[in-house]
Design a protein around this motif. Sequence first.
Motif, PDB file in Angstrom:
ATOM      1  N   HIS A  75       0.816  -1.212   0.000  1.00 15.51           N
ATOM      2  CA  HIS A  75       0.000   0.000   0.000  1.00 15.51           C
ATOM      3  C   HIS A  75       0.855   1.271   0.000  1.00 15.51           C
ATOM      4  O   HIS A  75       0.416   2.304  -0.500  1.00 15.51           O
ATOM      5  CB  HIS A  75      -1.023  -0.054   1.131  1.00 15.51           C
ATOM      6  CG  HIS A  75      -2.105  -1.052   0.821  1.00 15.51           C
ATOM      7  ND1 HIS A  75      -1.953  -2.392   1.056  1.00 15.51           N
ATOM      8  CD2 HIS A  75      -3.313  -0.897   0.233  1.00 15.51           C
ATOM      9  CE1 HIS A  75      -3.028  -3.018   0.644  1.00 15.51           C
ATOM     10  NE2 HIS A  75      -3.869  -2.150   0.131  1.00 15.51           N
ATOM     11  N   GLU A  78       1.575   1.830  -3.676  1.00 18.61           N
ATOM     12  CA  GLU A  78       0.428   2.420  -4.370  1.00 18.61           C
ATOM     13  C   GLU A  78       0.429   3.942  -4.243  1.00 18.61           C
ATOM     14  O   GLU A  78       0.095   4.648  -5.185  1.00 18.61           O
ATOM     15  CB  GLU A  78      -0.882   1.865  -3.810  1.00 18.61           C
ATOM     16  CG  GLU A  78      -1.133   0.420  -4.185  1.00 18.61           C
ATOM     17  CD  GLU A  78      -2.357  -0.158  -3.506  1.00 18.61           C
ATOM     18  OE1 GLU A  78      -2.990   0.533  -2.674  1.00 18.61           O
ATOM     19  OE2 GLU A  78      -2.690  -1.316  -3.800  1.00 18.61           O
ATOM     20  N   LYS A  79       0.805   4.434  -3.078  1.00 21.31           N
ATOM     21  CA  LYS A  79       0.821   5.885  -2.853  1.00 21.31           C
ATOM     22  C   LYS A  79       1.872   6.588  -3.713  1.00 21.31           C
ATOM     23  O   LYS A  79       1.780   7.773  -3.969  1.00 21.31           O
ATOM     24  CB  LYS A  79       1.090   6.193  -1.378  1.00 21.31           C
ATOM     25  CG  LYS A  79      -0.029   5.783  -0.456  1.00 21.31           C
ATOM     26  CD  LYS A  79       0.348   6.048   0.989  1.00 21.31           C
ATOM     27  CE  LYS A  79      -0.636   5.416   1.939  1.00 21.31           C
ATOM     28  NZ  LYS A  79      -0.182   5.504   3.330  1.00 21.31           N
ATOM     29  N   LYS A  80       2.891   5.832  -4.142  1.00 20.21           N
ATOM     30  CA  LYS A  80       3.978   6.407  -4.935  1.00 20.21           C
ATOM     31  C   LYS A  80       3.765   6.207  -6.435  1.00 20.21           C
ATOM     32  O   LYS A  80       4.645   6.500  -7.231  1.00 20.21           O
ATOM     33  CB  LYS A  80       5.311   5.778  -4.501  1.00 20.21           C
ATOM     34  CG  LYS A  80       5.669   6.113  -3.074  1.00 20.21           C
ATOM     35  CD  LYS A  80       6.911   5.395  -2.632  1.00 20.21           C
ATOM     36  CE  LYS A  80       7.166   5.681  -1.161  1.00 20.21           C
ATOM     37  NZ  LYS A  80       8.199   4.859  -0.611  1.00 20.21           N
ATOM     38  N   ASP A  83       0.975   8.147 -11.542  1.00 19.04           N
ATOM     39  CA  ASP A  83      -0.282   8.817 -11.885  1.00 19.04           C
ATOM     40  C   ASP A  83      -0.990   9.178 -10.581  1.00 19.04           C
ATOM     41  O   ASP A  83      -1.637   8.340  -9.958  1.00 19.04           O
ATOM     42  CB  ASP A  83      -1.147   7.905 -12.746  1.00 19.04           C
ATOM     43  CG  ASP A  83      -2.426   8.571 -13.229  1.00 19.04           C
ATOM     44  OD1 ASP A  83      -2.954   9.452 -12.522  1.00 19.04           O
ATOM     45  OD2 ASP A  83      -2.901   8.198 -14.317  1.00 19.04           O
ATOM     46  N   GLN A  84      -0.840  10.420 -10.164  1.00 18.08           N
ATOM     47  CA  GLN A  84      -1.385  10.834  -8.873  1.00 18.08           C
ATOM     48  C   GLN A  84      -2.904  10.745  -8.804  1.00 18.08           C
ATOM     49  O   GLN A  84      -3.469  10.560  -7.734  1.00 18.08           O
ATOM     50  CB  GLN A  84      -0.896  12.241  -8.508  1.00 18.08           C
ATOM     51  CG  GLN A  84       0.542  12.259  -8.045  1.00 18.08           C
ATOM     52  CD  GLN A  84       0.765  11.324  -6.865  1.00 18.08           C
ATOM     53  OE1 GLN A  84       0.196  11.509  -5.798  1.00 18.08           O
ATOM     54  NE2 GLN A  84       1.580  10.297  -7.059  1.00 18.08           N
ATOM     55  N   GLU A  85      -3.569  10.861  -9.944  1.00 16.44           N
ATOM     56  CA  GLU A  85      -5.026  10.696  -9.950  1.00 16.44           C
ATOM     57  C   GLU A  85      -5.393   9.286  -9.508  1.00 16.44           C
ATOM     58  O   GLU A  85      -6.302   9.092  -8.702  1.00 16.44           O
ATOM     59  CB  GLU A  85      -5.587  10.984 -11.344  1.00 16.44           C
ATOM     60  CG  GLU A  85      -7.100  10.903 -11.420  1.00 16.44           C
ATOM     61  CD  GLU A  85      -7.637  11.237 -12.791  1.00 16.44           C
ATOM     62  OE1 GLU A  85      -8.827  11.582 -12.859  1.00 16.44           O
ATOM     63  OE2 GLU A  85      -6.889  11.161 -13.787  1.00 16.44           O
ATOM     64  N   ALA A  87      -3.274   7.206  -7.830  1.00 16.23           N
ATOM     65  CA  ALA A  87      -2.689   6.981  -6.507  1.00 16.23           C
ATOM     66  C   ALA A  87      -3.560   7.526  -5.387  1.00 16.23           C
ATOM     67  O   ALA A  87      -3.517   7.031  -4.268  1.00 16.23           O
ATOM     68  CB  ALA A  87      -1.294   7.596  -6.436  1.00 16.23           C
ATOM     69  N   SER A  88      -4.359   8.535  -5.690  1.00  9.49           N
ATOM     70  CA  SER A  88      -5.154   9.179  -4.639  1.00  9.49           C
ATOM     71  C   SER A  88      -6.539   8.563  -4.465  1.00  9.49           C
ATOM     72  O   SER A  88      -7.303   8.998  -3.613  1.00  9.49           O
ATOM     73  CB  SER A  88      -5.294  10.670  -4.945  1.00  9.49           C
ATOM     74  OG  SER A  88      -6.033  10.855  -6.141  1.00  9.49           O
ATOM     75  N   ILE A  89      -6.861   7.537  -5.221  1.00 10.31           N
ATOM     76  CA  ILE A  89      -8.182   6.908  -5.120  1.00 10.31           C
ATOM     77  C   ILE A  89      -8.292   6.134  -3.813  1.00 10.31           C
ATOM     78  O   ILE A  89      -7.406   5.364  -3.448  1.00 10.31           O
ATOM     79  CB  ILE A  89      -8.425   5.971  -6.324  1.00 10.31           C
ATOM     80  CG1 ILE A  89      -8.544   6.809  -7.594  1.00 10.31           C
ATOM     81  CG2 ILE A  89      -9.666   5.122  -6.102  1.00 10.31           C
ATOM     82  CD1 ILE A  89      -8.590   6.005  -8.859  1.00 10.31           C
ATOM     83  N   ILE A  90      -9.390   6.357  -3.124  1.00  6.08           N
ATOM     84  CA  ILE A  90      -9.650   5.651  -1.863  1.00  6.08           C
ATOM     85  C   ILE A  90     -10.814   4.698  -2.089  1.00  6.08           C
ATOM     86  O   ILE A  90     -11.912   5.132  -2.448  1.00  6.08           O
ATOM     87  CB  ILE A  90      -9.972   6.641  -0.731  1.00  6.08           C
ATOM     88  CG1 ILE A  90      -8.774   7.567  -0.515  1.00  6.08           C
ATOM     89  CG2 ILE A  90     -10.338   5.898   0.555  1.00  6.08           C
ATOM     90  CD1 ILE A  90      -9.016   8.700   0.437  1.00  6.08           C
TER      91      ILE A  90
END
Length: 101
Positions: A75, A78-80, A83-85, A87-90
């Motif tokens: 996990h 995943e944060k790294k 594609d920050q869009e 990576a930021s999905i919760i």
Amino acid sequence: MFIVHSTFLVPAEKAEEVISIYRSRSKSVDKAKGFRHFRLLQNDKKEGELTVQIEWDTKEDYLAWVRSDEFKQIHELEKKYPDQELASIIPIVKQYEVVAL
């Protein structure tokens, strides 16, 4: 038996990219005690809605996995993700005890 669903929405044009990531996943969860099955599900009406379904022998096995170093490492990666869009999905996580077969 214990089943966990993690559902998340990605832009429809990025669904295949995410599916490809899961197809080449590390599979470290597959070695965890009590692990039974992993599935990535795609909503047949909403292309960008994906659900990770993981089946366990028991809730305790699942919780041991969530507390493990391997889970934390995956996990953190995943944060790294570049594609920050994505990576930021919760995800929305739901847990189910199988009560009848």
